[in-house]
Design a protein around this motif. Sequence first.
Motif, PDB file in Angstrom:
ATOM      1  N   GLN A 153       0.837  -1.208   0.000  1.00 49.25           N
ATOM      2  CA  GLN A 153       0.000   0.000   0.000  1.00 49.25           C
ATOM      3  C   GLN A 153       0.864   1.247   0.000  1.00 49.25           C
ATOM      4  O   GLN A 153       0.553   2.232  -0.697  1.00 49.25           O
ATOM      5  N   TYR A 187       4.094  10.472  -9.208  1.00 49.21           N
ATOM      6  CA  TYR A 187       3.638  10.695 -10.578  1.00 49.21           C
ATOM      7  C   TYR A 187       2.815  11.976 -10.679  1.00 49.21           C
ATOM      8  O   TYR A 187       2.958  12.759 -11.625  1.00 49.21           O
ATOM      9  N   ALA A 188       1.961  12.204  -9.671  1.00 47.97           N
ATOM     10  CA  ALA A 188       1.141  13.424  -9.673  1.00 47.97           C
ATOM     11  C   ALA A 188       2.006  14.678  -9.611  1.00 47.97           C
ATOM     12  O   ALA A 188       1.690  15.707 -10.225  1.00 47.97           O
ATOM     13  N   ALA A 210       2.318   1.819  -3.458  1.00 49.07           N
ATOM     14  CA  ALA A 210       1.310   2.378  -4.356  1.00 49.07           C
ATOM     15  C   ALA A 210       1.091   3.871  -4.095  1.00 49.07           C
ATOM     16  O   ALA A 210       0.962   4.672  -5.033  1.00 49.07           O
ATOM     17  N   LEU A 211       1.052   4.266  -2.823  1.00 49.19           N
ATOM     18  CA  LEU A 211       0.891   5.685  -2.478  1.00 49.19           C
ATOM     19  C   LEU A 211       2.056   6.517  -3.003  1.00 49.19           C
ATOM     20  O   LEU A 211       1.860   7.603  -3.568  1.00 49.19           O
ATOM     21  N   GLN A 266       7.061   7.717 -13.485  1.00 48.01           N
ATOM     22  CA  GLN A 266       6.537   6.462 -12.949  1.00 48.01           C
ATOM     23  C   GLN A 266       7.669   5.680 -12.276  1.00 48.01           C
ATOM     24  O   GLN A 266       8.660   5.330 -12.917  1.00 48.01           O
ATOM     25  N   GLU A 320       5.296  13.534 -12.748  1.00 43.49           N
ATOM     26  CA  GLU A 320       4.983  12.768 -13.969  1.00 43.49           C
ATOM     27  C   GLU A 320       6.100  11.775 -14.303  1.00 43.49           C
ATOM     28  O   GLU A 320       6.479  11.578 -15.462  1.00 43.49           O
ATOM     29  N   GLN A 354       4.070   5.818  -5.520  1.00 46.42           N
ATOM     30  CA  GLN A 354       3.986   5.880  -6.978  1.00 46.42           C
ATOM     31  C   GLN A 354       2.958   6.917  -7.434  1.00 46.42           C
ATOM     32  O   GLN A 354       3.228   7.720  -8.336  1.00 46.42           O
ATOM     33  N   GLN A 355       1.795   6.909  -6.788  1.00 53.42           N
ATOM     34  CA  GLN A 355       0.728   7.833  -7.170  1.00 53.42           C
ATOM     35  C   GLN A 355       1.148   9.284  -6.940  1.00 53.42           C
ATOM     36  O   GLN A 355       0.971  10.149  -7.824  1.00 53.42           O
ATOM     37  N   ARG A 356       1.719   9.560  -5.777  1.00 53.35           N
ATOM     38  CA  ARG A 356       2.032  10.948  -5.428  1.00 53.35           C
ATOM     39  C   ARG A 356       3.238  11.477  -6.201  1.00 53.35           C
ATOM     40  O   ARG A 356       3.279  12.650  -6.572  1.00 53.35           O
TER      41      ARG A 356
END
Length: 303
Positions: free
Chosen positions: A276, A286-287, A279-280, A292, A290, A282-284
Amino acid sequence: MNKDFVRACYREFDAACLFVDAPMRFHTTFRIGGPADLLFYPNNTEEVQKIIHMARTFNEPVTLLGNGSNILVRDGGVRGLVIRFSRKMAQIVREGTDVVVGAGALLRDVAVFAQKNALSGLEFACGIPGSIGGAVFMNAGAYDDEMKSVVASVKTVSAAGDIRLYAANELDFSYRHSIFHRCEQAICEIRLHLHEADAGCIMQTMEELNQRRRSKQPLSYPSAGSTFKRPPGYFAGTLIDQTGLKGLTVGGAQVSQKHAGFIINIGNATSQDVQQLIALIQQRVYARHEVQLTPELRIIGTL
């Protein structure tokens, strides 16, 4: 797991080398993971060959494990057979300027052996907390060098139980990659090609690199090493730090305050906590950037 396979293993091998329902948290540097159905410590390549052939006969899956330093084992554990390469297969022998090493030898032990024999080329690996078999599998590296630069050949056992010798030009080394990512081979023995140098100079280099590692990395907590691969043109730890994620915590898993490129186990972390948190991140990242991020650690086992 097939009970007939377990009984066959106990007939063929020393019972002291076999463990049923072995908690994998005791066999990884992350200190995370459910039980392996059957864990086996081989003494030599011939035993690896024999047990792989037996597993194939009984249709049992086989997982290979070195020091468990780049691994996250899921909370459900690992089905089938886990072959753990350890000090039972950790011989280190000098042959001229070459060193022949069992897959279970720790990288730091091989680096120290090379230094004592005035052989240079493995200084970069002196602080990497893994076995040499795992290091070859991942083409492990540090401080602008990697296993690719010193590996001369690799002896393996195939999924069919056949012994094969890979020359260096067959290993398809690239960043954190080798041919063994796409073919089922148990790495059993590695030949390293080094070169003669002053033992004192080698020691000085190793001490300097170890000091750099101690000053920057969270070595006092369980981890799997660097969590993410280096994205082209960036450093994963820098991107995570710039996103303000140091100290981000899910359950017992935390982004290290000392080095953002590491996820650490601050107390009874589960695999689910780590996944988890990955995943957090990676998401933040990328946001924000940009970019990955791709995990460097291998995730194995069942949920």
